[in-house]
Motif scaffolding. Structure first.
Motif, PDB file in Angstrom:
ATOM      1  N   VAL A 157       0.834  -1.204   0.000  1.00 52.69           N
ATOM      2  CA  VAL A 157       0.000   0.000   0.000  1.00 52.69           C
ATOM      3  C   VAL A 157       0.870   1.255   0.000  1.00 52.69           C
ATOM      4  CG1 VAL A 157      -1.637   1.343   1.371  1.00 52.69           C
ATOM      5  CG2 VAL A 157      -2.003  -1.100   1.067  1.00 52.69           C
ATOM      6  N   SER A 158       1.913   1.254   0.815  1.00 51.10           N
ATOM      7  CA  SER A 158       2.810   2.414   0.855  1.00 51.10           C
ATOM      8  C   SER A 158       3.513   2.609  -0.480  1.00 51.10           C
ATOM      9  CB  SER A 158       3.845   2.228   1.966  1.00 51.10           C
ATOM     10  OG  SER A 158       3.233   2.191   3.229  1.00 51.10           O
ATOM     11  N   ARG A 159       3.977   1.514  -1.057  1.00 51.16           N
ATOM     12  CA  ARG A 159       4.654   1.630  -2.359  1.00 51.16           C
ATOM     13  C   ARG A 159       3.700   2.202  -3.413  1.00 51.16           C
ATOM     14  NH1 ARG A 159       9.223  -0.329  -4.715  1.00 51.16           N
ATOM     15  NH2 ARG A 159       9.814  -1.515  -2.856  1.00 51.16           N
ATOM     16  N   ALA A 160       2.443   1.758  -3.396  1.00 56.60           N
ATOM     17  CA  ALA A 160       1.468   2.251  -4.369  1.00 56.60           C
ATOM     18  C   ALA A 160       1.161   3.734  -4.136  1.00 56.60           C
ATOM     19  CB  ALA A 160       0.186   1.430  -4.276  1.00 56.60           C
ATOM     20  N   GLU A 161       0.975   4.138  -2.892  1.00 55.35           N
ATOM     21  CA  GLU A 161       0.674   5.541  -2.595  1.00 55.35           C
ATOM     22  C   GLU A 161       1.817   6.453  -3.024  1.00 55.35           C
ATOM     23  OE1 GLU A 161      -0.227   5.827   1.506  1.00 55.35           O
ATOM     24  OE2 GLU A 161      -2.327   5.242   1.262  1.00 55.35           O
ATOM     25  N   LEU A 162       3.032   6.053  -2.716  1.00 58.61           N
ATOM     26  CA  LEU A 162       4.183   6.880  -3.080  1.00 58.61           C
ATOM     27  C   LEU A 162       4.359   6.938  -4.594  1.00 58.61           C
ATOM     28  CD1 LEU A 162       6.719   5.768  -0.314  1.00 58.61           C
ATOM     29  CD2 LEU A 162       5.165   7.715  -0.313  1.00 58.61           C
ATOM     30  N   ALA A 163       4.085   5.819  -5.267  1.00 51.42           N
ATOM     31  CA  ALA A 163       4.186   5.816  -6.729  1.00 51.42           C
ATOM     32  C   ALA A 163       3.119   6.707  -7.354  1.00 51.42           C
ATOM     33  CB  ALA A 163       4.063   4.390  -7.253  1.00 51.42           C
ATOM     34  N   LEU A 164       1.925   6.714  -6.773  1.00 51.92           N
ATOM     35  CA  LEU A 164       0.873   7.583  -7.291  1.00 51.92           C
ATOM     36  C   LEU A 164       1.231   9.054  -7.126  1.00 51.92           C
ATOM     37  CD1 LEU A 164      -2.392   5.772  -6.104  1.00 51.92           C
ATOM     38  CD2 LEU A 164      -1.635   6.115  -8.449  1.00 51.92           C
ATOM     39  N   GLU A 165       1.836   9.382  -5.996  1.00 49.15           N
ATOM     40  CA  GLU A 165       2.254  10.773  -5.792  1.00 49.15           C
ATOM     41  C   GLU A 165       3.298  11.201  -6.816  1.00 49.15           C
ATOM     42  OE1 GLU A 165       3.419  11.774  -1.859  1.00 49.15           O
ATOM     43  OE2 GLU A 165       1.609  10.955  -0.930  1.00 49.15           O
ATOM     44  N   GLU A 166       4.135  10.262  -7.237  1.00 49.84           N
ATOM     45  CA  GLU A 166       5.166  10.565  -8.235  1.00 49.84           C
ATOM     46  C   GLU A 166       4.676  10.338  -9.661  1.00 49.84           C
ATOM     47  OE1 GLU A 166       8.413  11.866  -7.905  1.00 49.84           O
ATOM     48  OE2 GLU A 166       7.351  12.382  -6.056  1.00 49.84           O
ATOM     49  N   ARG A 167       3.372   9.992  -9.792  1.00 47.02           N
ATOM     50  CA  ARG A 167       2.768   9.741 -11.111  1.00 47.02           C
ATOM     51  C   ARG A 167       3.444   8.587 -11.837  1.00 47.02           C
ATOM     52  NH1 ARG A 167      -0.808  13.478 -12.254  1.00 47.02           N
ATOM     53  NH2 ARG A 167      -0.854  12.949 -14.469  1.00 47.02           N
ATOM     54  N   ASP A 168       3.961   7.651 -11.068  1.00 46.34           N
ATOM     55  CA  ASP A 168       4.506   6.418 -11.636  1.00 46.34           C
ATOM     56  C   ASP A 168       3.379   5.387 -11.616  1.00 46.34           C
ATOM     57  OD1 ASP A 168       5.918   4.268 -12.486  1.00 46.34           O
ATOM     58  OD2 ASP A 168       7.419   4.285 -10.883  1.00 46.34           O
ATOM     59  N   PHE A 169       2.473   5.510 -12.572  1.00 47.82           N
ATOM     60  CA  PHE A 169       1.247   4.722 -12.529  1.00 47.82           C
ATOM     61  C   PHE A 169       1.493   3.246 -12.802  1.00 47.82           C
ATOM     62  CE2 PHE A 169      -0.050   9.049 -13.955  1.00 47.82           C
ATOM     63  CZ  PHE A 169      -0.647   9.419 -12.764  1.00 47.82           C
ATOM     64  N   GLY A 170       2.540   2.930 -13.552  1.00 49.00           N
ATOM     65  CA  GLY A 170       2.850   1.527 -13.802  1.00 49.00           C
ATOM     66  C   GLY A 170       3.215   0.802 -12.521  1.00 49.00           C
ATOM     67  N   ALA A 171       4.114   1.401 -11.732  1.00 51.45           N
ATOM     68  CA  ALA A 171       4.504   0.780 -10.456  1.00 51.45           C
ATOM     69  C   ALA A 171       3.324   0.701  -9.504  1.00 51.45           C
ATOM     70  CB  ALA A 171       5.650   1.571  -9.828  1.00 51.45           C
ATOM     71  N   ALA A 172       2.505   1.749  -9.480  1.00 52.54           N
ATOM     72  CA  ALA A 172       1.339   1.738  -8.589  1.00 52.54           C
ATOM     73  C   ALA A 172       0.366   0.630  -8.980  1.00 52.54           C
ATOM     74  CB  ALA A 172       0.646   3.098  -8.642  1.00 52.54           C
ATOM     75  N   ARG A 173       0.135   0.473 -10.273  1.00 52.84           N
ATOM     76  CA  ARG A 173      -0.792  -0.570 -10.714  1.00 52.84           C
ATOM     77  C   ARG A 173      -0.265  -1.961 -10.387  1.00 52.84           C
ATOM     78  NH1 ARG A 173      -1.591   0.618 -16.859  1.00 52.84           N
ATOM     79  NH2 ARG A 173      -3.140  -1.049 -16.778  1.00 52.84           N
ATOM     80  N   ASP A 174       1.030  -2.176 -10.538  1.00 55.26           N
ATOM     81  CA  ASP A 174       1.599  -3.490 -10.222  1.00 55.26           C
ATOM     82  C   ASP A 174       1.393  -3.829  -8.753  1.00 55.26           C
ATOM     83  OD1 ASP A 174       2.394  -3.785 -12.815  1.00 55.26           O
ATOM     84  OD2 ASP A 174       4.469  -3.121 -12.474  1.00 55.26           O
ATOM     85  N   ALA A 175       1.705  -2.876  -7.884  1.00 53.02           N
ATOM     86  CA  ALA A 175       1.561  -3.123  -6.441  1.00 53.02           C
ATOM     87  C   ALA A 175       0.104  -3.329  -6.067  1.00 53.02           C
ATOM     88  CB  ALA A 175       2.157  -1.949  -5.657  1.00 53.02           C
ATOM     89  N   LEU A 176      -0.786  -2.508  -6.612  1.00 51.57           N
ATOM     90  CA  LEU A 176      -2.191  -2.601  -6.242  1.00 51.57           C
ATOM     91  C   LEU A 176      -2.851  -3.863  -6.790  1.00 51.57           C
ATOM     92  CD1 LEU A 176      -3.079   1.156  -6.751  1.00 51.57           C
ATOM     93  CD2 LEU A 176      -3.041  -0.080  -4.583  1.00 51.57           C
ATOM     94  N   ARG A 177      -2.435  -4.288  -7.961  1.00 52.01           N
ATOM     95  CA  ARG A 177      -3.007  -5.525  -8.500  1.00 52.01           C
ATOM     96  C   ARG A 177      -2.580  -6.724  -7.682  1.00 52.01           C
ATOM     97  NH1 ARG A 177      -2.454  -4.389 -15.049  1.00 52.01           N
ATOM     98  NH2 ARG A 177      -4.322  -3.084 -15.211  1.00 52.01           N
ATOM     99  N   ARG A 178      -1.356  -6.703  -7.172  1.00 55.65           N
ATOM    100  CA  ARG A 178      -0.928  -7.779  -6.264  1.00 55.65           C
ATOM    101  C   ARG A 178      -1.782  -7.788  -5.007  1.00 55.65           C
ATOM    102  NH1 ARG A 178       5.320  -6.910  -5.459  1.00 55.65           N
ATOM    103  NH2 ARG A 178       4.963  -8.556  -3.897  1.00 55.65           N
ATOM    104  N   LEU A 179      -2.082  -6.604  -4.502  1.00 57.42           N
ATOM    105  CA  LEU A 179      -2.937  -6.520  -3.319  1.00 57.42           C
ATOM    106  C   LEU A 179      -4.350  -6.990  -3.623  1.00 57.42           C
ATOM    107  CD1 LEU A 179      -1.925  -3.146  -1.637  1.00 57.42           C
ATOM    108  CD2 LEU A 179      -1.874  -5.398  -0.580  1.00 57.42           C
ATOM    109  N   GLN A 180      -4.874  -6.591  -4.777  1.00 60.31           N
ATOM    110  CA  GLN A 180      -6.229  -6.982  -5.144  1.00 60.31           C
ATOM    111  C   GLN A 180      -6.364  -8.490  -5.304  1.00 60.31           C
ATOM    112  OE1 GLN A 180      -9.464  -5.107  -6.459  1.00 60.31           O
ATOM    113  NE2 GLN A 180      -8.661  -4.335  -4.534  1.00 60.31           N
ATOM    114  N   SER A 181      -5.327  -9.129  -5.845  1.00 60.17           N
ATOM    115  CA  SER A 181      -5.384 -10.587  -6.007  1.00 60.17           C
ATOM    116  C   SER A 181      -5.364 -11.288  -4.654  1.00 60.17           C
ATOM    117  CB  SER A 181      -4.204 -11.059  -6.854  1.00 60.17           C
ATOM    118  OG  SER A 181      -2.967 -10.746  -6.221  1.00 60.17           O
TER     119      SER A 181
END
Length: 397
Positions: A157-181
């Motif tokens: 969750v922290s990695r996704a939030e920080l990636a979203l703040e930096e507009r690194d949407f690819g990294a955020a999506r990877d982390a969040l999809r792992r969480l969603q699964s």
């Protein structure tokens, strides 16, 4: 209360010994050749009690001496835990106060000596992120990931939030999809994933997630509606170059969403551009039947005519009849009147076209209507009227 009880017990024992000494004339005789010891019963009782207490104290002292290393280790561990918890609390306070450098320092101390190094590493990573030291932030995130499975969700969750703040949407999506699964019902994760998918342009996912969050009452209905409308408009735009793909995409949109004015307007424009004026007309008529919208009726009047004269006349007649039925309920709608004027002009019904356009001007003066009247006047050879309407159109903002 306990102290009073023990005081009473001691005094009672003393009184018992005094009474026993007065009434008991017995004695105790020990023989161990060549030694002989003789004492009164009271002296023996006192000696027995004193001996028991001395032995008890000796054994307690020996027990403490044997367990002293373990006691010292436990004391040191307790002091380390207290210090680590204090450092973690200080790091949290400093972070929320905006003192990120101190927060990272205290979190680093908690990471070294604390019982929850993963949480301390995540706090240090967030502090480093606020200091915009992204290299150190990534090192802290790696340490948090290596701390164990207990903090893996917090780490992702922290990695996704920080990636979203930096507009690194690819990294955020990877982390969040792992969480969603791993935890598909995690509402906060779904919200962040919706944000990431929307920023990345994954509109199919945006539509799915918006509907999912709305069912779980995790997002405002108006916001979910806006996301779905935006997703449908963008998906239609992607299919606007291929007529077959556009129709397939349009049919995939739920019937309720097809009626939204923005979706219907976008679909009608794309269908018109692809040469499917009849489909555009159907889309606009269905949407207007569900919810009246002035922009849609204006677009309805701007639909191009068919290629052949017969088809053009039939198309204009059908649309004029539909417009006149709407006019019975909305006789003062300037957009509807202007649209009917354009349709009559397409059907070369010059008198009706002029009447409808002038009626529209009586309710609202617009540049478009003045231009339509100017063109109509030119067709009828009325140059003065055409110049007058062109001048009025130029004066309008």
């Amino acid at each position: 209360m306990r102290s009073l009880f023990w005081l009473l017990a001691v005094f009672a024992t003393a009184v018992a010994f005094v009474i026993l000494g007065r009434v008991d004339a017995g004695y105790v005789f020990f023989v161990y050749p060549p030694y002989r010891v003789e004492m009164t019963m009271l002296a023996f009782a006192i000696a027995a009690v004193v001996g028991f207490l001395a032995l008890y104290a000796l054994f307690r002292l020996l027990g403490h001496a044997v367990s002293l290393p373990a006691t010292v280790r436990a004391y040191r561990a307790r002091r380390r835990r207290e210090r680590a918890h204090g450092a973690l609390a200080a790091a949290l306070q400093a972070y929320y106060e905006g003192r990120y450098r101190r927060a990272e320092k205290e979190a680093a101390l908690a990471f070294e000596i604390g019982p929850v190094p993963g949480l301390a590493a995540l706090l240090a990573a967030r502090a480093s992120h606020q200091l915009r030291d992204f290299e150190r932030r990534d090192r802290w995130l790696e340490r948090a990931a290596a701390a164990g499975d207990a903090t893996q969700t917090a780490h992702l969750v922290s990695r996704a939030e920080l990636a979203l703040e930096e507009r690194d949407f690819g990294a955020a999506r990877d982390a969040l999809r792992r969480l969603q699964s791993a935890a598909p019902r995690h509402v906060a994760t779904a919200r962040m994933l919706l944000r990431a998918e929307r920023a990345a342009g994954a509109w199919d996912e945006v539509r799915r997630l918006a509907g999912q969050l709305l069912k779980r009452d995790a997002i405002a209905p108006a916001l979910a509606e806006e996301y779905k409308v935006q997703a449908n408009v963008e998906l239609l735009q992607r299919s606007s170059d291929d007529a077959e793909d556009f129709e397939r995409r349009w049919r995939e949109i739920p019937a309720r969403d097809q009626l939204h004015p923005r979706v219907a307007a976008a679909a009608a424009r794309h269908a018109t551009a692809l040469g499917k004026a009849s489909l555009a007309r159907e889309i606009l008529e269905n949407s207007l039947a569900a919810e009246w919208n002035s922009k849609l009726i204006s677009l309805y009047g701007e639909l191009p005519a068919q290629a052949s004269a017969a088809e053009r006349a039939e198309e204009a007649r059908v649309r004029i009849e539909r417009g006149e039925r709407w006019l019975t309920e909305r006789s003062r709608d300037p957009e509807l009147l202007a649209s009917l004027g354009r349709l009559c002009a397409q059907a070369e019904l010059w008198g009706k076209a002029r009447s409808f356009l002038e009626a529209s001007l009586s309710f609202e003066a617009t540049r478009g209507v003045h231009l339509e009247l100017a063109r109509l006047a030119e067709r009828l050879g009325q140059a003065a009227d055409a110049q007058r309407h062109f001048r009025h159109a130029a004066e309008l903002p």
